[in-house]
Design an enzyme around this catalytic site. Sequence first.
Site, PDB file in Angstrom:
ATOM      1  CG  ASP A 679      -2.055   1.358   1.318  1.00 48.54           C
ATOM      2  OD1 ASP A 679      -2.599   1.286   0.328  1.00 48.54           O
ATOM      3  OD2 ASP A 679      -1.749   2.089   2.100  1.00 48.54           O
ATOM      4  CE  LYS A 683      -1.612   5.148   1.211  1.00 53.93           C
ATOM      5  NZ  LYS A 683      -1.733   5.329   2.529  1.00 53.93           N
TER       6      LYS A 683
END
Length: 819
Positions: A679, A683
């Site tokens: 995750d 980003k």
Amino acid sequence: MKILKFGGTSVGSAETIATVCSILKKHHQNNQQFSVVFSAMSGITNDIIMMSKLAAEGKSAHQDILKKIEERHVSLVKTLIDVKVQSRVIANVKKLINELEDVLNSVLQLWELSLRTQDYLLSFGERLSAYIVSEYLKENGIQCEFLDARELVKTDSNFGNAKVDFKATEKNIKSYFENHKVAQVITGFIASNEQGETTTLGRGGSDYTASIFASAIGAEEIEIWTDVDGMMTADPRKVKRAFTLPALSYVEAMEMSHFGAKVIYPPTLQPAFNKKIPIWIKNTFNPEFEGTIISAKSRPSDFLIKGITSIQKIALVSLQGSGIMGVPGASARLFNALAKEKINIILITQASSEYSICFAIEPSDSDRAKSAIESEFAQEIHDKKVDKAHIENNLSIIAIIGDNMRHTSGISGKLFSTLGKNGINVIAIAQGSSELNLSVVIPEHDLNKALNSLHESFFYFDQNSLNVFLVGLGLIGKTLLNQIEKQAQFLLEKRLLKINVIAISNTSKMYFDADSIPLNHWDNKLNEKGESASLPDFINQMIALNLPNSVFVDCTSSKEVIKHYEEILNSSISIVTPNKLANSGTGQTYQKLRNSAMKHGAKFLYETNVGAGLPVINTLQDLIFSGDEILKIEGILSGTLSYIFNTFKGDKKFSDVVKEAKEKGFTEPDPRDDLNGMDVARKILILSREVGVSMEIADVSVENILPELCLKAKTVDEFLDLLEQNNHVFSERREKADKEAKVLRFIASLEQGKAKVTLQAVDANHPFYSLSGSDNMIAFTTQRYKERPLVIKGPGAGAEVTAAGVFAEIISISNYLKG
């Protein structure tokens, strides 16, 4: 003396005729002299046309319609007229109905319907209504006489749309009114030629009748009573926020009537124009409302324009080629050829090079126009100096109109900017030298969107509205709806912004309300009236509604939703989303979405992809756009991992910290989905692409901090057990960091085009050293911020802050659309 005219809806029933009577009584009680013109009852003219066609086709089915017409008029008499005189009035009504039947039977026998016969048939509508109303007015104490306008209004023999002989007509009317001092109840629409044969003044000609009589007797004003509150800023059936215009000039009214405002019939204005007689447009069903006055001069207005009108269906004909370039008489040949075919031209525009000329006509005239043009220019087409006529259908004209447009700069810019931001393509443009009218041709399917967006832009220029379509009603989606509801009044009062939530959807149900879903009980609406959820259907309905200022909000984490992003942007619908899958997918998809947004005037906003509600992406973009050079980006980009490593200190075991985070709902159901760092990798990939680095997710180096056995565990419980057995792996890293007076932080970074995600030990000089709780922190080292990085810190997760970030971006779209 006033001349009043009442349309078909005003005499459509006994109740409405009673209302008309009360209006006329007030004039009578005020000693105001008047005469009044009446149309046929609503629907009767259409019924007569239908009967005529059926009879001409040899079909006796017209008898059923005739029976209904008779019953309707007789019923009217029985309701309105006193029993003592009913029989006389009914006898006269039936006499007219019998005449009508005789003519229809003749048409049936001959299988032929001439325009002359058609005009005679149509006259019965006005003759019936005006006669019945005249009898009713007498019963109510208003002295009046029934007047068949055919006795006075003289025309040529152009049946169906006869031209008035004003000299003979005015003489007849003046002479008649000198000898008849009581109110006259006049049949609208009908007249007669020199031979006494019935003619008509064109559909809607009852307004014309009123204007003709007013001009002849020098009336002080005309009142046209209809079923709307006057001339509106736009068609209220298409633009709900349209409002009544208090005043228009003759020229403004003429322009508006030509381009689709059907409250008045365009030729009506000319006799009044000549005598400078004011015309009031008033509402029979709201008689106290002042309405609109049309006069020689317009009143001052706070708005740049007076109205927006349209013609829904037109065809655009184009002729181009070197054979018409600079050739004297080419245009004359073109328009003469069309005139011979009696083809009306609605709009004309020509390029300054004279290489091409295009014009708008009725779609029904397309084939005849093409044939006439190609016949006239046959030689040039053969010599390939001129192309064959090109016909483009499914188009509309929209026009902005007003005296204030003269010499006022920025009006055309405002029009084109508004249309452009809503993805509406302008195909042709026309403006007269008077600058009273600026017309554009657009695709027909965009007409309602164009009308509404332009109306808002010109008449609510200090206000704005957004139409939101929300997919995803999990924690973030629900919180967003609550925030919009709580802030709605503030935004309306302080920002003059209205946010309409038009559609919502979760995985099982979806619900649409084109007027805006009430947010105080949206969940009830969804559960009680929602239909089965289908993402393709949701997208199709949203695009089909084609509302101006539309925003699609994706509060899911679904891969399926992002597959529709390009289609949505191509429809000029902006997107706001915290779903990071689109921007962290392939570089090709990332770039394609930006190109689509730019090409179609839409916004694609995703600030909440990184840092939830923190202004990370906007700050980064501002640095880049202002010319700063990004040297390095470092970030703690996961609230979950921030909490875990900020809490992992002292004697705490790593497995206990992870369990605690899971119990508090900070982690995914399987904590490995956080601890694997993917995750965070997505980003930093997004931030890298924002900087301009071409990169895929595989190019991001991600440190695997979990032992292999933990990764291979088949269940979450097994994983947590194995993690406890491997606590020493993390304890050793913490002890080493403690000895060096450092702390462990899970950091994503971008430097020299390389992106990585690693567990690092940082000392007290590093911005991330003092981080606590579940906060995110991002540090930008740039040419301007080289010695001390620009740091952004705050909650990087949570429904409230994420929804607030989405909400802020929705509001920012209103600024773009308004600017």
